[in-house]
Scaffold this motif. Structure first.
Motif, mmCIF file in Angstrom:
data_model
loop_
_atom_site.group_PDB
_atom_site.id
_atom_site.type_symbol
_atom_site.label_atom_id
_atom_site.label_comp_id
_atom_site.label_asym_id
_atom_site.label_seq_id
_atom_site.Cartn_x
_atom_site.Cartn_y
_atom_site.Cartn_z
ATOM 1 N N LEU A 381 0.803 -1.211 0.000
ATOM 2 C CA LEU A 381 0.000 0.000 0.000
ATOM 3 C C LEU A 381 0.847 1.277 0.000
ATOM 4 C CD1 LEU A 381 -2.961 0.949 0.076
ATOM 5 C CD2 LEU A 381 -2.854 0.850 2.577
ATOM 6 N N SER A 382 2.087 1.180 0.477
ATOM 7 C CA SER A 382 2.917 2.375 0.633
ATOM 8 C C SER A 382 3.607 2.800 -0.659
ATOM 9 C CB SER A 382 3.978 2.142 1.709
ATOM 10 O OG SER A 382 4.891 1.125 1.300
ATOM 11 N N ILE A 383 3.579 1.947 -1.688
ATOM 12 C CA ILE A 383 4.227 2.267 -2.964
ATOM 13 C C ILE A 383 3.304 1.906 -4.116
ATOM 14 C CG2 ILE A 383 6.566 1.939 -2.048
ATOM 15 C CD1 ILE A 383 6.586 -0.805 -3.410
ATOM 16 N N ASP A 384 3.652 2.369 -5.320
ATOM 17 C CA ASP A 384 2.867 2.040 -6.514
ATOM 18 C C ASP A 384 3.479 0.890 -7.310
ATOM 19 O OD1 ASP A 384 1.312 4.125 -5.744
ATOM 20 O OD2 ASP A 384 1.736 5.425 -7.457
ATOM 21 N N ASP A 385 4.735 0.568 -7.044
ATOM 22 C CA ASP A 385 5.436 -0.437 -7.832
ATOM 23 C C ASP A 385 4.827 -1.826 -7.635
ATOM 24 O OD1 ASP A 385 7.133 1.560 -8.632
ATOM 25 O OD2 ASP A 385 8.663 1.096 -7.125
ATOM 26 N N ILE A 386 4.846 -2.602 -8.706
ATOM 27 C CA ILE A 386 4.339 -3.972 -8.660
ATOM 28 C C ILE A 386 5.366 -4.883 -7.997
ATOM 29 C CG2 ILE A 386 3.628 -5.953 -10.060
ATOM 30 C CD1 ILE A 386 2.673 -3.922 -12.191
ATOM 31 N N ASN A 387 4.912 -5.647 -7.020
ATOM 32 C CA ASN A 387 5.745 -6.639 -6.344
ATOM 33 C C ASN A 387 5.341 -8.009 -6.870
ATOM 34 O OD1 ASN A 387 6.607 -8.646 -4.408
ATOM 35 N ND2 ASN A 387 7.044 -6.973 -2.982
ATOM 36 N N GLU A 388 6.169 -8.576 -7.742
ATOM 37 C CA GLU A 388 5.825 -9.840 -8.404
ATOM 38 C C GLU A 388 5.597 -10.967 -7.404
ATOM 39 O OE1 GLU A 388 5.023 -10.201 -11.376
ATOM 40 O OE2 GLU A 388 5.771 -8.389 -12.352
ATOM 41 N N LEU A 390 4.341 -10.741 -4.373
ATOM 42 C CA LEU A 390 3.005 -10.591 -3.795
ATOM 43 C C LEU A 390 1.926 -10.952 -4.814
ATOM 44 C CD1 LEU A 390 3.348 -7.242 -1.773
ATOM 45 C CD2 LEU A 390 3.310 -9.585 -0.890
ATOM 46 N N VAL A 391 2.147 -10.589 -6.072
ATOM 47 C CA VAL A 391 1.183 -10.910 -7.125
ATOM 48 C C VAL A 391 1.052 -12.415 -7.297
ATOM 49 C CG1 VAL A 391 0.689 -10.755 -9.600
ATOM 50 C CG2 VAL A 391 1.502 -8.738 -8.347
ATOM 51 N N ASN A 392 2.178 -13.124 -7.383
ATOM 52 C CA ASN A 392 2.150 -14.579 -7.574
ATOM 53 C C ASN A 392 1.505 -15.285 -6.381
ATOM 54 O OD1 ASN A 392 3.397 -14.407 -10.084
ATOM 55 N ND2 ASN A 392 5.457 -14.515 -9.211
ATOM 56 N N GLU A 393 1.769 -14.766 -5.197
ATOM 57 C CA GLU A 393 1.158 -15.345 -3.998
ATOM 58 C C GLU A 393 -0.358 -15.181 -4.043
ATOM 59 O OE1 GLU A 393 0.845 -13.564 0.308
ATOM 60 O OE2 GLU A 393 2.874 -14.365 0.015
ATOM 61 N N ALA A 394 -0.801 -14.010 -4.477
ATOM 62 C CA ALA A 394 -2.237 -13.750 -4.566
ATOM 63 C C ALA A 394 -2.898 -14.626 -5.627
ATOM 64 C CB ALA A 394 -2.471 -12.275 -4.867
ATOM 65 N N LYS A 395 -2.224 -14.807 -6.769
ATOM 66 C CA LYS A 395 -2.789 -15.632 -7.834
ATOM 67 C C LYS A 395 -2.905 -17.087 -7.403
ATOM 68 C CE LYS A 395 -1.396 -14.995 -12.085
ATOM 69 N NZ LYS A 395 -0.481 -14.767 -13.258
ATOM 70 N N GLU A 396 -1.912 -17.561 -6.714
ATOM 71 C CA GLU A 396 -1.949 -18.938 -6.235
ATOM 72 C C GLU A 396 -3.113 -19.132 -5.259
ATOM 73 O OE1 GLU A 396 0.847 -22.237 -3.904
ATOM 74 O OE2 GLU A 396 1.680 -20.280 -4.493
ATOM 75 N N LEU A 397 -3.293 -18.163 -4.394
ATOM 76 C CA LEU A 397 -4.386 -18.256 -3.429
ATOM 77 C C LEU A 397 -5.737 -18.220 -4.138
ATOM 78 C CD1 LEU A 397 -4.429 -18.247 -0.233
ATOM 79 C CD2 LEU A 397 -5.203 -15.882 -0.436
#
Length: 749
Positions: A381-388, A390-397
């Motif tokens: 939430l503190s930055i705009d950059d994409i964290n791959e 975190l993204v992969n973890e979310a997709k897996e979930l």
């Protein structure tokens, strides 16, 4: 205590001292005359009383108080009684903290979705805004606590807010920007009105005699005093003369000295100072009379009230395949840091220290089985950059869940008092996450936390969309109840969500050039513009869905023809045809079918929120008066109704009109303009003396007058030709034209 007698006992210096603050939040006392000091503090959706170091930007800590939904959310309830109850609760908390005046509500129009302070304002529509403001004021002042209706007037941006000159034509000012304040002032009488920082048509609002004296007091009969926004005063003597009683905050006596010196030099009358002191003392003594001792309030009760209010502020924007409400037994993936770190209020002077704070994730666990709720952070939430990672973890979930509930929105660094937004986009790491998750799970519900509209390129990628706005300290529990159907959503948007920023009518004139901003879109603000342009919008003004269905029927008017001095009663029936209890917001719009001036395609002139059990039907009644049909006529300097047909429109939103009836309204005021040589022939075409002249001219062109107005080129030319042009083509008509002008003007007297 006789106020006039009290004033006679004061020295000029003592009188002047009452016209500025003691410190950041208090008025001055005069102990020898037993005149007390009273305290005012920031609002408007919670009490921000600072016990220590004071500031006006929400930086320093304030006492704990209930943080209710911000105005942007509150307006979506369209519930006048609910807003009044919020006002009552604010009054109770002010009494408990020995606060006499709370600074709010904010009634400025949402001219542009870029305005950084839009979360603190109600609507793009002046009727909705003024009705809600009125009820919040009535609620608070019923507790013996004053309000400060702000920021008066045309304060619609943060960029250069202390110097910008807002240039607004008179009709637009009256119909849009002043109308948002007018009803609240006339019908609720706030103890104070707070002037805005900006200039209005060349003069600072803090010393704008026309605004503060001629309109606010003489026309609207405002009975309280005007307080400056903090630091808004430019010339103290001019401000006092123009109707600004109280300068805030304290300025170490500088303003007082200016007032005293102006009276000595006779550039300011002592009578003007006495008037100001009388207005101040009147409110100070009212506050003293209404002060309650040993007041407490139930923090848990107020938290629950905040929750019930928030539940009516959350807007269900989209619900394909009835993806909502969620089932307690289905497995969901809660994704998004905002589900745990709630964005529940805006930044700046309205920043509240809540008594407690719910978050949606914890509240979801109280409803659903814990084993059915998965969680992933998704983004930082503190930055705009994409964290791959975190993204992969979310997709897996997401692959492990029946449905994904994705919490996204605008961080506080994107919108706050003090600066405007530069775009309507969301942080890229949040927006891109929607499409990433959609690639592995089609059942996505997006929950938004934002103070104002955003662009949504992802809107077609999700089945469910819930607008949470900034719903205060209990917003997390309210959202959980909405998502699981414990509460049926009943809110509707109080502003239009455009497809993109470039579609907004103020886009090319916001925030202006250097220190000037022209309101060149005129009266066409919000839905008035989008409707006139027949432009697609993302979500229209007044839109909001429910878990049940409503049907409208039996629209009736008390008369088919009225004079503009009459009242019109409109009734309509609404029925819950679904399976669960729900509340519907019935919206009434008015359209002037044929007008000689530019009018919107529809204007909101009434609304009611009604609760219905399954199968239940109720009749809703509205009363319309002259203002419901009028526009502001700058020539007569008053509201005017043109005789003719008006459509009464009943809608579920501004774009979903379900019933329509027509009424004829007759004007009781005939506007007769003086005829000159520059008057167009078409404007006096019905006068019997005009036809012979037209026949003479048409014969010159080899035509008869029968074709006038029916497509003939010469006839159309004649319609808009000024009288003086007739003599140009036929000099023999000079005397005839002069006599005609005298004759018509004589008849019009």
């Amino acid at each position: 205590m006789d106020i006039k007698d009290l004033i006679k006992k004061m020295t000029v210096e003592e009188k002047a001292s009452l016209c500025s603050g003691l410190n950041f939040w208090n008025t001055k006392a005069i102990e020898r005359l037993n005149i007390p000091s009273i305290m005012m503090t920031d609002g408007p959706h919670g009490l921000r009383k600072q016990a220590g170091s004071a500031d006006h930007l929400g930086i320093n800590e304030s006492v704990k108080s209930t943080c209710f939904p911000t105005a942007s959310a509150l307006a979506c309830s369209w519930n006048k009684d609910l807003v009044k109850n919020l006002g009552i609760a604010l009054g109770e908390e002010c009494q408990a903290e020995d606060v006499s005046i709370i600074l709010g509500p904010g009634a400025n129009i949402k001219r542009s979705p870029l305005c950084g302070r839009n979360f603190e304002y109600y609507s793009e529509d002046p009727y909705l805004s003024s009705q809600l403001s009125k009820n919040q004021i009535i609620g608070t002042q019923s507790q013996g606590v004053g309000t400060s209706l702000k920021h008066f007037a045309a304060n619609n941006q943060e960029c250069r807010r202390m110097t910008i000159d807002t240039l607004v034509d008179e009709r637009t000012l009256r119909e849009i920007y002043l109308a948002s304040f007018e009803t609240a002032v006339k019908e609720a009488q706030p103890w104070t009105v707070m002037c805005a920082y900006n200039k209005l048509n060349g003069e600072f609002c803090s010393q704008n005699n026309r605004l503060l004296n001629e309109i606010l007091r003489d026309e609207w009969n405002f009975e309280g005093f005007v307080v400056s926004d903090w630091g808004a005063v430019v010339d103290r003597d001019k401000a006092l003369s123009a109707g600004l009683e109280l300068q805030m905050p304290a300025d170490n006596g500088k303003g007082d000295s200016i007032i005293v010196e102006a009276i000595k030099n006779e550039t300011l009358s002592e009578e003007a100072l006495d008037r100001s002191v009388e207005r101040l003392l009147n409110i100070i003594l009212i506050a003293l009379e209404n002060k309650k001792e040993n007041v407490t309030y139930d923090k848990e009760e107020h938290h629950n009230l905040a929750k019930s209010i928030a539940e009516e502020c959350i807007v269900l924007l989209k619900n394909e395949e009835n993806i909502l409400p969620l089932n307690k037994n289905e497995k969901i993936a809660v994704i998004g840091e905002l589900s745990k770190k709630a964005r529940y209020q805006g930044g700046g002077s309205s920043h509240i220290s809540p008594t407690r704070l719910d978050n949606a994730y914890d509240e979801i666990l109280k409803i659903a089985k814990e084993e059915n709720v998965l969680y992933s952070r998704g983004y930082d939430l503190s930055i705009d950059d994409i964290n791959e990672e975190l993204v992969n973890e979310a997709k897996e979930l997401a692959t492990k869940a029946d449905k994904v509930v994705l919490f996204i929105g605008l961080p506080e660094r994107y919108e706050s008092e003090g600066f405007d937004r530069e775009h309507l986009r969301m942080p890229i790491n949040q927006e891109s996450l929607v499409k990433e998750l959609q690639s592995v799970n089609e059942n996505i519900v997006v929950v938004l936390s934002n103070g104002s509209p955003i662009e949504m390129d992802f809107v077609n990628e999700v089945k469910g969309l819930v607008e949470g706005y900034l719903t205060g300290q209990a917003g997390g529990s309210a959202m959980a109840n909405i998502l699981y159907g414990e509460v049926n959503p009943s809110a509707k948007l109080a502003e239009t969500f455009p497809v993109k920023l470039a579609h907004n009518p103020s886009h090319l004139n916001f925030p202006g050039e250097i220190d000037k901003v022209g309101y060149k879109e005129g009266i066409f603000v919000g839905y008035r513009y989008y409707d006139k342009k027949e432009m697609d919008v993302l979500f229209p003004f007044g839109h909001g869905l429910s878990y049940t269905n409503f049907e409208y029927s039996d629209l009736k008017l008390s008369s088919k023809e009225i004079n503009d001095t009459d009242k019109l009663t409109v009734t309509v029936k609404v029925k819950n045809t679904g399976d669960v209890y729900g509340k519907e917001i019935v919206q009434l719009y008015v359209f002037d079918v044929v007008s000689n001036v530019q009018r919107p395609m529809k204007e909101l002139k009434g609304f009611e929120k009604v609760g219905l059990n399954p199968g239940e039907e109720k009749e809703i009644s509205f009363e319309l008066d002259k203002r419901s049909f009028a526009y502001y006529n700058v020539d007569i300097k008053d509201w005017h109704v043109e005789s003719g047909a008006f459509e009464i429109l009943i809608g579920k939103s501004s774009r979903d009109i379900v019933l329509k009836e027509t009424i004829k309204v007759n004007s009781t005021i005939e506007i007769k303009k003086a005829v000159t040589k520059n008057t167009a022939i078409g404007d006096i075409i019905d006068h019997p003396a005009v036809k012979p002249m037209i026949d003479a001219m048409m014969k010159m062109f080899g035509e008869g007058s029968d074709g006038l107005g029916e497509g003939d080129m010469f006839a159309q030319m004649m319609k808009y030709m000024p009288l003086r042009a007739l003599a140009t083509f036929n000099p023999m008509l000079e005397d005839t034209i002069n006599n005609l002008i005298k004759e018509i003007n004589s008849e019009n007297k």
